[in-house]
Design an enzyme around this catalytic site. Structure first.
Site, PDB file in Angstrom:
ATOM      1  N   LYS A 153       0.831  -1.201   0.000  1.00  0.00           N
ATOM      2  CA  LYS A 153       0.000   0.000   0.000  1.00  0.00           C
ATOM      3  C   LYS A 153       0.872   1.260   0.000  1.00  0.00           C
ATOM      4  O   LYS A 153       2.078   1.174  -0.123  1.00  0.00           O
ATOM      5  CB  LYS A 153      -0.951  -0.043   1.207  1.00  0.00           C
ATOM      6  CG  LYS A 153      -1.843  -1.278   1.183  1.00  0.00           C
ATOM      7  CD  LYS A 153      -2.643  -1.359  -0.115  1.00  0.00           C
ATOM      8  CE  LYS A 153      -3.657  -2.480  -0.148  1.00  0.00           C
ATOM      9  NZ  LYS A 153      -3.077  -3.836  -0.229  1.00  0.00           N
TER      10      LYS A 153
HETATM   11  C1  LIG Z   1      -9.307  -2.954  -1.861  1.00  0.00           C
HETATM   12  C2  LIG Z   1      -8.690  -3.716  -0.725  1.00  0.00           C
HETATM   13  N1  LIG Z   1      -9.412  -3.955   0.377  1.00  0.00           N
HETATM   14  C3  LIG Z   1      -8.896  -4.623   1.408  1.00  0.00           C
HETATM   15  C4  LIG Z   1      -7.614  -5.098   1.389  1.00  0.00           C
HETATM   16  C5  LIG Z   1      -7.094  -5.869   2.567  1.00  0.00           C
HETATM   17  O1  LIG Z   1      -6.052  -5.209   3.235  1.00  0.00           O
HETATM   18  P1  LIG Z   1      -5.234  -5.945   4.376  1.00  0.00           P
HETATM   19  O2  LIG Z   1      -4.228  -6.812   3.715  1.00  0.00           O
HETATM   20  O3  LIG Z   1      -4.591  -4.825   5.146  1.00  0.00           O
HETATM   21  O4  LIG Z   1      -6.195  -6.706   5.188  1.00  0.00           O
HETATM   22  C6  LIG Z   1      -6.811  -4.872   0.275  1.00  0.00           C
HETATM   23  C7  LIG Z   1      -5.449  -5.401   0.212  1.00  0.00           C
HETATM   24  O5  LIG Z   1      -4.888  -5.658  -0.826  1.00  0.00           O
HETATM   25  C8  LIG Z   1      -7.367  -4.170  -0.830  1.00  0.00           C
HETATM   26  O6  LIG Z   1      -6.673  -3.933  -1.935  1.00  0.00           O
END
Ligand SMILES: Cc1ncc(COP(=O)(O)O)c(C=O)c1O
Length: 378
Positions: free
Chosen positions: A181
């Site tokens: 991210k």
């Molecule tokens: C659009 C979206 N939502 C949720 C997530 C989940 O994030 P995390 O890995 O911090 O749980 C991601 C991760 O790639 C994502 O791209």
């Protein structure tokens, strides 16, 4: 030349900050998490922020405090990382997929409205790869149809919609701090919260429902016994992660600027390559460029998979664009027509983009990309 696909940029004194936390003896959720929450809230223009272990746990908690539970439906885009739907399922609810706007790849507000039923509890717009969804329309829809809004802002820290920060608009926006991210704490999540009562509840829920933080208990001058007025989870961020996050927030604007400069270099070169389409830039948005997506049109002379294969053999890893969740076995079932979602999932690929990508590495990516696309077209 070997070009990494993505790398976090640790340029804010992270190693020293982490060493300090370790030396302090307080490594679990404590003073640095509290400081990180304050700094984060200020940065995104929300009254409060609540740290969690990931965006997925942030989404699940945000849905839970929005009243989502078994038997409910939550409208989500299928064109998203599968975590978007998994968070709904983790609440015992059903994700209902609606189609995207074919230009922005974000949930289409009109398609979302068509998917509303008597069981719909919430809509979850995703600011896909850091491009803000059309929030005015979603907030108006929420008001008019009486459904909650939870933003999946996983990739959108620092993004702006009509000049306003993502995080300052809706009641609950959830961010990811995973290394892919914009900024990272290794793993981690954050919820921007507008209602202080809900923020306090989220802080309890992320710690098994406990009515007092470890920090408050530690600071107490009398014997205190905590209580558990409701059940919860363990979704606590550590102080080690928060120390990284505080450093990363300090350099967020630099990181965003580096990403934007590299994306503009990609745009300028890719616009001249036949058959390839650069990302759409709506005038209302300042995006984060969490990823750079190129579309291989249906009339292009090379298929997306073949292009990815050739780039990989040049030492350039790429990724398919955003997945279509409804095409996975785990979410098989009857779904609405998701034509634009399926086309985007089929035709988009992501090129290497990270703040420390050098111009020489990027030029090499562009040279190989043009060679494969043009040679094939000739
Ligand atoms: C659009 C979206 N939502 C949720 C997530 C989940 O994030 P995390 O890995 O911090 O749980 C991601 C991760 O790639 C994502 O791209």
């Amino acid at each position: 030349m070997e070009v990494p696909f993505a790398r976090p940029s640790m340029r804010g004194g992270e190693a020293e900050a982490l060493a300090e936390v370790i030396a302090s003896g307080w490594v679990s959720q404590g003073p640095r998490v509290a400081a990180f929450e304050t700094a984060f809230a200020e940065r995104v223009g929300a009254p409060e922020a609540v740290a969690t272990t990931s965006c997925t746990t942030a989404l699940q908690l945000a849905l839970y405090v929005s009243g989502v539970g078994p038997g409910d439906e939550v409208i989500v885009p299928s064109l998203s990382f599968i975590a978007t739907a998994n968070a709904v399922w983790q609440c015992g609810a059903t994700p209902v997929f609606a189609d995207i706007d074919p230009l922005t790849y974000n949930l289409d507000p009109a398609a979302a409205e068509r998917a509303i039923t008597s069981r719909t509890k919430a809509i979850m717009p995703v600011h896909q790869v850091g491009l803000p969804a059309d929030m005015d329309r979603f907030l108006e829809l929420s008001e008019r149809r009486g459904v909650a809004i939870v933003e999946d802002a996983a990739c959108a820290i620092g993004a702006r919609y009509k000049g306003r920060e993502i995080g300052s608009l809706g009641p609950l926006a959830c961010y990811s701090l995973h290394p892919r991210k914009v900024i990272t704490t290794g793993e981690g999540g954050m919820i921007a919260v507008h209602d202080p009562v809900i923020a306090a509840r989220l802080r309890r829920l992320r710690a098994h429902g406990m009515d007092m933080s470890d920090l408050a208990r530690h600071a107490a001058r009398d014997v205190v016994f905590e209580a558990y007025p409701e059940r919860g989870w363990n979704s606590r961020m550590t102080d080690m992660q928060a120390a990284l996050g505080l450093c990363q927030l300090e350099v967020l604007d630099e990181i965003l600027e580096d990403r934007r400069r590299l994306a503009e270099r990609y745009n300028a070169a890719i616009e001249r390559i036949p058959g390839l389409q650069t990302p759409h830039e709506p005038a209302y948005a300042r995006r984060t460029w969490q990823s750079y997506c190129v579309r291989i049109g249906p009339r292009a002379a090379i298929s997306r998979t073949e292009l990815m294969r050739r780039l990989l053999s040049d030492g350039i890893p790429t990724r398919r664009g955003v997945m279509a969740i409804h095409q996975e076995a785990s979410y098989a079932g009857p779904h609405a027509d998701l034509e634009h979602t399926e086309a985007a999932a089929r035709e988009v690929l992501m090129l290497p983009l990270f703040p420390d990508l050098t111009d020489a590495q990027q030029d090499y990516v562009l040279e190989c990309l043009a060679a494969h696309a043009v040679r094939q077209a000739a």
